[in-house]
Design an enzyme around this catalytic site. Structure first.
Site, PDB file in Angstrom:
ATOM      1  N   ASN A 185       2.040   6.078  13.640  1.00 54.66           N
ATOM      2  CA  ASN A 185       0.720   6.183  13.038  1.00 54.66           C
ATOM      3  C   ASN A 185       0.892   6.261  11.523  1.00 54.66           C
ATOM      4  OD1 ASN A 185      -1.276   6.558  15.409  1.00 54.66           O
ATOM      5  ND2 ASN A 185       0.405   7.973  15.897  1.00 54.66           N
ATOM      6  N   GLU A 186       0.758   5.112  10.892  1.00 57.31           N
ATOM      7  CA  GLU A 186       1.054   4.976   9.471  1.00 57.31           C
ATOM      8  C   GLU A 186      -0.080   5.526   8.601  1.00 57.31           C
ATOM      9  OE1 GLU A 186       3.936   4.210   8.679  1.00 57.31           O
ATOM     10  OE2 GLU A 186       4.737   2.410   9.621  1.00 57.31           O
TER      11      GLU A 186
END
Length: 662
Positions: A185-186
């Site tokens: 989850n950037e």
């Protein structure tokens, strides 16, 4: 009380208290911390931290077994959890910990990715955990990197449904990326994000480029469990090791909740703990400036840390700090204990001044009472241990040259071949030269020709799931060995004092290495016993417990422990240097070797001897600069810190910390 009946925080706190590892210098690790919005436990190293986390997981598994229920684990990959998995394997083998009731769901997988690829998280989990415990194959689940794009959305919905059907995650283990990502989850991910296919951030791909043989080979996408299902876990533990994670850890723990640092979303979870080593915690307020949080023990180390921090923060030389500066910055109790600030200033200034020396082997016929090294013996036997074939020149090239120029008997020990850091096309270039050379001069060595031809044939058809053959590794090792010899000739070390140890732990053909073994320790110990050194220099980069530098140090430390009662060891001092990425903190430095502009240039030329490590090398990481650029900036940065503190101004400096026998 049985371990499995304890709550998670109690387990972690007991482990920390047992090891006396409170980095703040006072109070309980589990006590109230003003600045921290997430409970955070700090350990001296990743080994102790991993043991505590493994104990918590084991207690949960046993508790669920006693209740006749499954234990649903969310698992992570990467270097951070590897020691946790190793501890769990040990408990399975030695303590009978069973995984029969465990159901696991992994966070993520690269896309596209075949499960048997050496880069696959499927393969990682099997090698690091599943193949070594009695978990049922039908009970572990990972995202599928082989499905079509059209199937991904339904697969992700089904993946979350399976988690719910299993009863939800009892425990989620997390690592953290340098940009704050959890799972994949950037930055930019929303708190309600579900499981999905995502595009990897450039910094994430750059950080893993070393594992793929270059940035171009790193997948651009991945399937990841979303933030929302992660936050639905009943218990979350996040692991982080090393100073490279320190800034993002501080943001997650002390900063605002923001999509720019997805780990900060964990502030909203009611049962989360961050488990850190001291380096990863180094930017937290209670570690960086503990006097701003609570009362501290003002020993010499703490005073030096506080005064240098105050000087750099206020941008005032140490000798210009005033009592008001101390009082205005939470250090009034230091004044109360030791009197006027000016006396403290002089004492710290003198300590820093005494770390500076142009004679790293000691200055002959000089008063050494205020020098970091002894004057006698005037000519010392020295071993420089270099984990890879270029760490010596990159990390301490100026000091290396000084030791040789000042007449010391310098030996260099290259601990590993460094073969995995040679690109395939570089190996092919070398192979073509050897084969063409033999043909041109009509030399006959069928065995050598066969080795090189087989290596070339393999490289021409190498696929993603294959590791290099022994022949290819041999070729790549020869390339790096030749470069190391060129550096030693350049510095002036005789070839009979250059030692290629080729420690066995390294020779796996992949980034994943074996733990240090008996043969590794014996090889190192034999060299030390042969040379009987007065000085040993070794790499002190311990951030990654599975990194080559750390394993190389483990071999040295074990060897030193075996030899410490030998008479010659009474005269042996051990100095630790740091690599191209980070330097010792200014208050930690015990020896600083200055370099002139000409010496900096000469060091650069020494680094240039390692041609295979120039121009976009395999292990570039997220820093695109070449190693000589990183080294020069680090050395110049250290000199600028000394200058800012009011000491002499130099072009660059290399820094060392002395390690003491236990």
């Amino acid at each position: 009380m049985e371990l499995h009946s304890l709550n998670p925080e109690t387990i972690l706190m007991q482990a920390a208290d047992k090891a006396h590892l409170n980095a703040s210098g006072g109070g309980s690790i589990g006590g109230p911390i003003t600045y921290e919005k997430i409970p955070t436990h700090i350990y001296a190293d990743a080994k102790d931290a991993s043991e505590a986390v493994a104990q918590e997981i084991a207690a949960l598994i046993r508790q669920k077994q006693a209740e006749g229920k499954p234990c649903v684990l969310g698992l992570a990959t990467g270097s951070s959890p590897k020691t946790v998995y190793a501890k769990l394997i040990r408990m399975h083998r030695e303590e009978g910990l069973s995984f029969q009731n465990v159901i696991s769901f992994n966070l993520d997988e690269y896309y596209p990715m075949e499960p048997d690829s050496i880069h696959s998280y499927h393969r990682f989990m099997k090698e690091q955990l599943f193949d070594h415990v009695d978990i049922r194959p039908e009970n572990y689940f990972l995202p599928d990197g082989t499905i079509s794009v059209e199937q991904i959305q339904e697969f992700c919905r089904e993946y979350e449904r399976k988690i719910q059907e299993a009863g939800g995650l009892d425990f989620q283990l997390l690592g953290i990326g340098g940009n704050g990502h959890v799972g994949f989850n950037e930055p930019g991910t929303l708190i309600n994000a579900r499981t999905r296919l995502i595009t990897l951030d450039h910094s994430t791909r750059a950080a893993t480029a070393m594992e793929f043989g270059g940035l171009a080979q790193v997948p651009r996408k991945a399937i990841t469990l979303g933030v929302a299902p992660i936050l639905n876990a009943r218990r979350i533990v996040l692991l982080a090791w090393g100073e490279r994670k320190a800034p993002v850890i501080r943001g997650a723990v002390e900063g605002p909740v923001t999509e720019h640092n997805p780990a900060s979303y964990l502030q909203a979870h009611p049962n989360v703990t961050f488990v850190l080593d001291e380096r990863a915690a180094s930017e937290l307020t209670r570690v960086k400036t503990p006097w701003a949080v609570d009362s501290v023990t003002w020993d010499n180390g703490m005073i030096k840390k506080a005064v240098t921090h105050l000087s750099l923060t206020l941008k005032k030389p140490i000798l210009k700090l005033t009592d008001k500066d101390y009082n205005d910055n939470g250090m009034s109790d230091l004044l109360a204990k030791y009197g006027a600030g000016y006396e403290i200033n002089i004492d710290v200034f003198n300590q820093l001044q005494h770390t500076i020396t142009g004679w790293p082997g000691g200055k002959p016929n000089a008063d050494d009472s205020n020098r970091p090294e002894r004057a006698q013996p005037a000519q010392k036997r020295v071993i420089i241990f270099s984990p890879h074939p270029d760490d010596d020149i990159i990390s301490m090239g100026g000091t290396f040259q000084r030791l040789v120029d000042q007449g010391h008997d310098v030996h260099v020990a290259y601990q590993t071949s460094g073969n995995i850091a040679v690109a395939d096309d570089e190996a092919l270039r070398f192979i073509d030269f050897v084969v063409d050379f033999n043909q041109h001069f009509q030399t006959r060595n069928d065995h050598v020709t066969k080795i090189f031809r087989e290596a070339k044939e393999f490289l021409k058809h190498k696929n993603d799931s294959e590791i290099d053959t022994p022949e290819v590794r041999h070729v790549k090792g020869l390339i790096r060995r030749g470069e190391a010899k060129a550096t030693c000739r350049f510095v002036g070390v005789p070839m009979d004092q250059v030692h290629f140890l080729d420690l066995p732990f390294y020779e796996t053909g992949t980034v994943q290495k074996k733990p240090v073994g008996e043969e590794d320790i014996r090889i190192v110990a034999d060299l030390i016993a042969k040379v009987q050194p007065h000085q040993i220099y070794a790499a002190g980069d311990f951030a990654d417990p599975h990194g080559t530098h750390k394993v190389c140090w483990d071999a040295i430390e074990n060897a030193l422990d075996r030899l410490k009662n030998e008479a010659y060891m009474d005269q042996c001092w051990v100095w630790l240097y740091r690599g191209a990425w980070a330097e010792w903190d200014i208050h930690e430095i015990q020896m600083a070797v200055p370099m002139s502009p000409d010496q900096v240039l000469k060091k650069r030329m020494g680094i240039f001897k390692h041609q295979s490590q120039k121009d976009g090398v395999v292990f570039q990481g997220e820093d695109s600069r070449e190693f000589w650029q990183r080294a020069e900036e680090r050395n110049q940065g250290t000199a600028k810190l000394y200058d800012a503190l009011g000491l002499a101004e130099y072009e660059a400096m290399e820094a060392f910390v002395r390690w003491h026998f236990k």
